[in-house]
Design a protein around this motif. Structure first.
Motif, mmCIF file in Angstrom:
data_model
loop_
_atom_site.group_PDB
_atom_site.id
_atom_site.type_symbol
_atom_site.label_atom_id
_atom_site.label_comp_id
_atom_site.label_asym_id
_atom_site.label_seq_id
_atom_site.Cartn_x
_atom_site.Cartn_y
_atom_site.Cartn_z
ATOM 1 N N GLY A 94 -66.478 41.373 -26.124
ATOM 2 C CA GLY A 94 -67.214 40.533 -27.054
ATOM 3 C C GLY A 94 -68.663 40.299 -26.692
ATOM 4 N N SER A 95 -69.074 40.554 -25.453
ATOM 5 C CA SER A 95 -70.439 40.215 -25.081
ATOM 6 C C SER A 95 -71.471 41.110 -25.764
ATOM 7 N N LEU A 96 -71.199 42.407 -25.847
ATOM 8 C CA LEU A 96 -72.144 43.292 -26.510
ATOM 9 C C LEU A 96 -72.208 43.010 -28.009
ATOM 10 N N PRO A 97 -71.083 42.894 -28.697
ATOM 11 C CA PRO A 97 -71.167 42.527 -30.115
ATOM 12 C C PRO A 97 -71.874 41.186 -30.341
ATOM 13 N N GLU A 98 -71.658 40.236 -29.436
ATOM 14 C CA GLU A 98 -72.343 38.941 -29.568
ATOM 15 C C GLU A 98 -73.855 39.112 -29.404
ATOM 16 N N PHE A 99 -74.255 39.933 -28.445
ATOM 17 C CA PHE A 99 -75.680 40.188 -28.255
ATOM 18 C C PHE A 99 -76.268 40.866 -29.487
ATOM 19 N N ILE A 100 -75.558 41.850 -30.014
ATOM 20 C CA ILE A 100 -76.040 42.558 -31.208
ATOM 21 C C ILE A 100 -76.236 41.571 -32.349
ATOM 22 N N GLU A 101 -75.263 40.699 -32.560
ATOM 23 C CA GLU A 101 -75.376 39.713 -33.642
ATOM 24 C C GLU A 101 -76.518 38.727 -33.387
ATOM 25 N N LYS A 102 -76.686 38.312 -32.148
ATOM 26 C CA LYS A 102 -77.749 37.359 -31.797
ATOM 27 C C LYS A 102 -79.128 37.972 -32.036
ATOM 28 N N PHE A 103 -79.326 39.200 -31.555
ATOM 29 C CA PHE A 103 -80.614 39.874 -31.723
ATOM 30 C C PHE A 103 -80.840 40.186 -33.205
ATOM 31 N N ALA A 104 -79.793 40.636 -33.892
ATOM 32 C CA ALA A 104 -79.914 40.942 -35.323
ATOM 33 C C ALA A 104 -80.308 39.697 -36.107
ATOM 34 N N ALA A 105 -79.768 38.539 -35.719
ATOM 35 C CA ALA A 105 -80.112 37.290 -36.420
ATOM 36 C C ALA A 105 -81.605 37.001 -36.321
ATOM 37 N N VAL A 106 -82.200 37.295 -35.167
ATOM 38 C CA VAL A 106 -83.647 37.093 -35.000
ATOM 39 C C VAL A 106 -84.407 38.060 -35.905
ATOM 40 N N LEU A 107 -83.949 39.307 -35.969
ATOM 41 C CA LEU A 107 -84.601 40.281 -36.854
ATOM 42 C C LEU A 107 -84.458 39.887 -38.318
ATOM 43 N N ILE A 108 -83.315 39.342 -38.688
ATOM 44 C CA ILE A 108 -83.079 38.901 -40.068
ATOM 45 C C ILE A 108 -84.052 37.787 -40.428
ATOM 46 N N ILE A 109 -84.239 36.853 -39.516
ATOM 47 C CA ILE A 109 -85.206 35.768 -39.747
ATOM 48 C C ILE A 109 -86.605 36.340 -39.944
ATOM 49 N N ALA A 110 -86.902 37.444 -39.241
ATOM 50 C CA ALA A 110 -88.218 38.079 -39.342
ATOM 51 C C ALA A 110 -88.356 38.948 -40.587
ATOM 52 N N GLY A 111 -87.272 39.107 -41.362
ATOM 53 C CA GLY A 111 -87.374 39.841 -42.621
ATOM 54 C C GLY A 111 -86.530 41.087 -42.738
ATOM 55 N N PHE A 112 -85.830 41.484 -41.699
ATOM 56 C CA PHE A 112 -84.939 42.645 -41.790
ATOM 57 C C PHE A 112 -83.713 42.294 -42.620
ATOM 58 N N PRO A 113 -83.234 43.225 -43.434
ATOM 59 C CA PRO A 113 -81.939 43.015 -44.069
ATOM 60 C C PRO A 113 -80.846 43.022 -42.983
ATOM 61 N N PRO A 114 -79.735 42.336 -43.212
ATOM 62 C CA PRO A 114 -78.712 42.191 -42.174
ATOM 63 C C PRO A 114 -78.134 43.495 -41.613
ATOM 64 N N MET A 115 -77.690 44.406 -42.430
ATOM 65 C CA MET A 115 -77.072 45.626 -41.893
ATOM 66 C C MET A 115 -78.076 46.504 -41.145
ATOM 67 N N PRO A 116 -79.270 46.744 -41.688
ATOM 68 C CA PRO A 116 -80.240 47.493 -40.896
ATOM 69 C C PRO A 116 -80.570 46.810 -39.564
ATOM 70 N N ALA A 117 -80.597 45.494 -39.541
ATOM 71 C CA ALA A 117 -80.862 44.779 -38.293
ATOM 72 C C ALA A 117 -79.766 45.068 -37.274
ATOM 73 N N ARG A 118 -78.519 45.028 -37.701
ATOM 74 C CA ARG A 118 -77.400 45.276 -36.790
ATOM 75 C C ARG A 118 -77.414 46.717 -36.283
ATOM 76 N N VAL A 119 -77.678 47.678 -37.163
ATOM 77 C CA VAL A 119 -77.742 49.084 -36.752
ATOM 78 C C VAL A 119 -78.910 49.289 -35.786
ATOM 79 N N PHE A 120 -80.039 48.692 -36.083
ATOM 80 C CA PHE A 120 -81.218 48.795 -35.214
ATOM 81 C C PHE A 120 -80.878 48.331 -33.799
ATOM 82 N N VAL A 121 -80.242 47.174 -33.677
ATOM 83 C CA VAL A 121 -79.910 46.640 -32.355
ATOM 84 C C VAL A 121 -78.840 47.496 -31.683
ATOM 85 N N ALA A 122 -77.885 47.988 -32.446
ATOM 86 C CA ALA A 122 -76.854 48.858 -31.863
ATOM 87 C C ALA A 122 -77.495 50.088 -31.231
ATOM 88 N N LEU A 123 -78.479 50.667 -31.894
ATOM 89 C CA LEU A 123 -79.176 51.824 -31.331
ATOM 90 C C LEU A 123 -80.015 51.426 -30.120
#
Length: 163
Positions: free
Chosen positions: A14-43
């Motif tokens: 769960g730690s890596l998925p939690e990190f991905i979601e946490k970082f993606a949430a910051v990107l979403i606040i900055a204007g990224f759509p949710p799925m691209p944010a999650r894929v971006f962080v996964a990469l």
């Protein structure tokens, strides 16, 4: 220890998925759509810097269609590239080495657009009105940041610290 088949850290469940979601949430606040944010962080978190669509589906627990849409969005912005590995028929997605440089360039374009829109709004409310003067101050701030960014990026490049 590394998980060899995927190239991302083998940490507590769960730690890596939690990190991905946490970082993606910051990107979403900055204007990224949710799925691209999650894929971006996964990469971002993969050692190899690349994943197949199937690996993204598995890691993020999303549909292949969601991966396709996210990759299309990120590819359109130049934040993800498609590639084939010699000897493989699979398509991989990876980030360019200068990814944060690209992100900052995109952000700089946003600042320029905001300044332009604020000036347009000033024309509607009147440049000499309180709202017009306030909007002029905001526009000047965004123009200042946009004008300074190339010099900041050049200084960073001169340090030789780029990805």
């Amino acid at each position: 220890m590394q998980a060899e088949h995927r190239g991302y850290p083998d940490e507590a469940p769960g730690s890596l998925p939690e990190f991905i979601e946490k970082f993606a949430a910051v990107l979403i606040i900055a204007g990224f759509p949710p799925m691209p944010a999650r894929v971006f962080v996964a990469l971002l978190v993969t050692d190899s810097g690349r994943l197949t669509a199937a690996e993204l589906v598995d890691l993020l627990q999303i549909s292949p269609a969601a991966v396709s849409g996210a990759v299309r969005y990120l590819t359109g912005l130049g934040l993800v590239h498609k590639e084939r590995v010699p000897g493989s028929r699979r398509e991989y997605y990876r980030m360019p080495g200068d990814i944060w440089h690209q992100v900052m360039l995109l952000r700089n374009h946003v600042l320029t657009r905001w300044a332009t829109l604020l000036k347009e709004g000033m024309g509607l409310v009147g440049a000499d009105s309180p709202a017009g003067r306030r909007m002029a101050g905001h526009a000047a701030f965004f123009e200042f940041l946009a004008a300074e960014m190339p010099a900041v990026m050049a200084r960073w490049d001169a340090l030789g610290q780029a990805d």
